[in-house]
Motif scaffolding. Structure first.
Motif, short mmCIF file in Angstrom:
data_model
loop_
_atom_site.label_atom_id
_atom_site.label_comp_id
_atom_site.label_asym_id
_atom_site.label_seq_id
_atom_site.Cartn_x
_atom_site.Cartn_y
_atom_site.Cartn_z
N MET A 19 0.83 -1.21 0.00
CA MET A 19 0.00 0.00 0.00
C MET A 19 0.87 1.26 0.00
O MET A 19 0.53 2.26 -0.64
CB MET A 19 -0.94 0.00 1.21
N ALA A 20 1.99 1.21 0.72
CA ALA A 20 2.89 2.37 0.73
C ALA A 20 3.41 2.64 -0.67
O ALA A 20 3.48 3.79 -1.12
CB ALA A 20 4.04 2.12 1.70
N GLU A 21 3.79 1.56 -1.39
CA GLU A 21 4.29 1.71 -2.75
C GLU A 21 3.20 2.22 -3.69
O GLU A 21 3.49 2.91 -4.68
CB GLU A 21 4.82 0.37 -3.24
N ALA A 22 1.91 1.86 -3.38
CA ALA A 22 0.80 2.30 -4.23
C ALA A 22 0.30 3.69 -3.88
O ALA A 22 -0.62 4.20 -4.52
CB ALA A 22 -0.36 1.30 -4.11
N GLY A 23 0.91 4.30 -2.86
CA GLY A 23 0.54 5.66 -2.49
C GLY A 23 -0.69 5.76 -1.61
O GLY A 23 -1.26 6.84 -1.45
N VAL A 24 -1.10 4.64 -0.99
CA VAL A 24 -2.25 4.65 -0.08
C VAL A 24 -1.75 5.07 1.31
O VAL A 24 -0.77 4.51 1.80
CB VAL A 24 -2.92 3.26 -0.01
N PRO A 25 -2.38 6.06 1.96
CA PRO A 25 -1.87 6.57 3.25
C PRO A 25 -1.89 5.52 4.35
O PRO A 25 -2.85 4.76 4.49
CB PRO A 25 -2.81 7.73 3.57
N LEU A 26 -0.79 5.48 5.16
CA LEU A 26 -0.63 4.49 6.23
C LEU A 26 -0.41 5.18 7.57
O LEU A 26 0.13 6.28 7.64
CB LEU A 26 0.57 3.58 5.95
N LEU A 27 -0.78 4.48 8.65
CA LEU A 27 -0.44 4.93 10.00
C LEU A 27 1.04 4.68 10.27
O LEU A 27 1.61 3.72 9.74
CB LEU A 27 -1.27 4.15 11.03
N PRO A 28 1.68 5.50 11.13
CA PRO A 28 3.06 5.20 11.54
C PRO A 28 3.10 3.84 12.25
O PRO A 28 2.21 3.53 13.05
CB PRO A 28 3.39 6.34 12.51
N GLY A 29 4.12 3.03 11.94
CA GLY A 29 4.22 1.74 12.60
C GLY A 29 5.36 0.90 12.08
O GLY A 29 6.14 1.32 11.23
N TYR A 30 5.45 -0.32 12.62
CA TYR A 30 6.48 -1.28 12.22
C TYR A 30 5.80 -2.51 11.66
O TYR A 30 4.93 -3.11 12.30
CB TYR A 30 7.34 -1.67 13.42
#
Length: 668
Positions: A123-134
């Motif tokens: 999702m990060a590579e697809a540009g979908v916003p993510l919450l901070p995390g590991y």
């Protein structure tokens, strides 16, 4: 389209799929376990094949048996429903190898979204916003703990392979981390066979908004708008609605586009749900993607007029999506309430038992019930305790919510404790009606809801006791007539010389054992009831499991049912504000005493671990053991300062509800 489809699931989703298959003229094949031999989905299907033992691992989760059943029946395809094998990439692969169509996404999409850590990277590579995390592979506890500290508490621990709230813990401070991690890993291993964890920033006060997506094998993808699933407990959804309140057209389009983008990033095909957390600011963050049909899909069907199971069948058979994005529109508003066998007054503990009575509300195009349960069925310890989904539609949110409350009030379930009344309270909540809610709504309102319910029960207590007395007297009278209509000795009418006839009733009312005196007219009809020195005037009769009464000048008409599982000839009266359980009891029963120092199992289950050594001093509230039941872990805690003198079960052993688990000695 297919000629025959095997449904590798049970309960309401199996019944739901069978109804669509029947409408399309497709042969349906059910599978069942020892616990489901007489289940509704087995009776509804054109054919049914036995899988094995009641435990899911011996039946519904046994891939070899399910594939063998599909081959034996000649099924063209397998519909996995949701849960069990619906998101199992290995099962999907086995279907492909056996030449059987898996009605769901391809193996690669399941694998990509089945791992929450992998899905976050995609999702990060697809540009979908993510919450901070590991979301990494290194599971060293020190690394996870340091990550949580860097992100800042509160944080959310979540099983990478998880779903449905299993293997999930909210951690508010560093002191809670180790215990929460151990518990989440245990639960994740049991549910998914994988204890890998991810850590994310926990947002306080967000809403849970998810988008229904659909893609086909021809490159087409659409969304069918959003659902709001913020009303949750233990990360399990309770009431869902569509469309989501407070959604602007711009936000809806942005979230819908992001969901379709997420699906296309993994070459998705079939029905899927992309789940987001939505902040008050309008910012939203990707949570996860469920690669299956969701439990709450009916609300989407209600507002779009589409049958999503039929869409699944069409796409899985190689067809194109029935509609494009421009052809889809929102019509009205819909709610779904999940009715569970659970005790909302006791930490929502799942309940087991026999459903003695099952009276549905009036069904229509605007009121729908999805259920695999009927009167006479058992709610067992082996599967999820959901009894039904009540789905309603209205032209707007207010009218749909009003219809939900009315339908819940007309839905009567006897024999097993359910959350129906709690759902009524939620539907009637002023804050919920005013769209003032988030994912913490139930937790923040729980004490108020419980106190309001208790106040209502107290207000109606004498009225309800009088109504219960009328029911018991009516039942006694009908039984005496059945026994010997000609004998005067069969009469229980309390005749007295030169005084109104009276009869003393000993009753178990809720948790209390009480005595009351019923007084009669000359025609033997009930005149009044004396309760703790207070006179309650009451008249009426019972017919067709309904009590018709006038109490202190006000008329009532309430349904009631006999609860056959009760040792004391129990009944349940469905009043306007409570489910009132009562029974006539023997004198000896009134003097039963609890045994001090005993801690018992709240329900059937398995001992997971013993947390203290016998003889070790513990404080009040210290967890003593963990047991697992109905897919959830439950801790048994010390009632006072003291020590465990003896455990009566070892880890891994099965226990029955009510069994004494340990002997506890209070500190002298």
């Amino acid at each position: 389209m297919f000629n025959s489809v095997l449904i590798a699931n049970r309960g309401e989703i199996a019944c739901r799929v069978i109804r669509t298959l029947r409408r399309l003229g497709i042969r349906s094949i059910a599978v069942y376990s020892d616990a489901d031999r007489n289940a509704l989905h087995v009776e509804m299907a054109d054919d049914a094949i036995y899988l094995g033992g009641a435990a899911a691992s011996e039946s519904y989760l046994d891939v070899d048996k399910v594939i063998a059943a599909a081959k034996q029946s000649g099924a063209d395809a397998i519909h996995p429903g949701y849960g069990f094998l619906s998101e199992n990439a290995g099962f999907c692969q086995r279907c492909d190898e056996a030449g059987i169509v898996f009605i769901g996404p391809p193996v690669g999409a399941i694998e990509a979204m089945g791992s929450k850590s992998m899905s976050k990277r995609i999702m990060a590579e697809a540009g979908v916003p993510l919450l901070p995390g590991y979301h990494g592979d290194d599971q060293d506890e020190a690394l996870l703990r340091n990550t949580a500290a860097d992100i800042g508490y509160p944080v959310l621990l979540k099983a990478s392979a998880g779903g449905g709230g299993k293997g999930m813990r909210i951690i508010w401070s560093e002191s809670e981390f180790s215990d929460a991690l151990a518990g989440a890993k245990r639960e994740a291993t049991k549910a998914f066979g994988d204890d890998k964890m991810l850590v994310e920033k926990y947002l306080t006060g967000p809403r849970h908004v998810e988008v229904q997506v659909f893609c086909d094998s021809h490159g087409n993808g659409v969304h069918l708008f959003e659902r709001d699933c913020s009303l949750q407990r233990r990360h399990q959804k309770v009431i869902e609605e569509a469309p989501a309140p407070k959604m602007t057209d711009t936000l809806r389009q942005t979230m819908g586009d992001a969901a379709v983008q997420a699906a296309k990033a993994i070459n998705y095909c079939g029905a899927g749900t992309v789940e987001f957390l939505l902040a008050d600011s309008g910012e939203f963050y990707f949570m996860e993607m469920n690669t299956r049909l969701q439990v709450e899909h009916p609300v989407t069907e209600m507002i779009t007029g589409q049958d999503l199971v039929e869409w699944q069948l069409q796409v899985a058979s190689g067809g194109e999506l029935p509609k494009n994005q421009e052809q889809l529109a929102i019509n009205g508003h819909a709610f779904e309430a999940r009715i569970y066998a659970e005790d909302t007054d006791n930490q929502f503990l799942p309940q087991t038992g026999r459903v003695d009575h099952f009276q549905l509300p009036e069904l229509s195009d605007h009121v729908r019930i999805d259920s695999g349960v009927r009167a006479g069925d058992d709610i067992s310890v082996y599967y999820d305790p959901m009894i039904a989904k009540l789905v309603v539609w209205g032209p707007d949110r207010r009218s749909a919510l009003r219809r939900l409350g009315k339908a819940l009030s007309e839905y009567h379930i006897g024999g097993v404790t359910t959350n129906r009344r709690f759902l009524q309270q939620l539907a009637a909540s002023e804050d919920f009606a005013a769209e003032q809610f988030d994912t913490g709504f139930i937790d923040s309102h729980l004490e108020t809801l419980h106190s309001e319910a208790a106040a209502q029960r107290d207000t109606d207590r004498q009225r309800d006791m009088a109504l219960a007395a009328l029911v018991l007297l009516s039942e006694q009278h009908s039984h005496s007539l059945d026994a010997n209509t000609a004998s005067p000795w069969a009469s229980q009418f309390g005749w007295r010389l030169n005084a109104p006839a009276q009869q003393t009733l000993r009753m178990h009312f809720g948790e209390d054992a009480i005595n009351l005196v019923a007084e009669f007219n000359r025609d033997e009809s009930l005149s009044c009831v004396y309760i703790d020195g207070i006179t309650v005037n009451i008249s009426g009769h019972c017919a067709d499991n309904t009590v018709f009464a006038e109490v202190d000048g006000r008329r009532y008409q309430f349904a009631y049912c006999r609860e056959a599982g009760s040792e004391q000839d129990g009944y349940c009266l469905f009043t306007d504000r409570a489910d009132v359980k009562f029974s006539a009891v023997d004198v000896d029963f009134l003097h039963a005493e609890d045994s001090a120092g005993e801690l018992t199992a709240p329900m059937n289950g398995t001992i997971v671990s013993l947390l203290v050594e016998p003889g070790t001093a513990v404080k009040k509230g210290t967890p003593l053991l963990v047991m697992e039941a109905m897919k959830m872990e439950h801790s048994i805690a010390a009632p006072e300062d003291g020590a465990v003198a003896e455990f009566f079960f070892a880890a891994g052993q099965l226990v029955e509800g009510g069994a004494e688990l340990l002997r506890f000695e209070e500190q002298s």
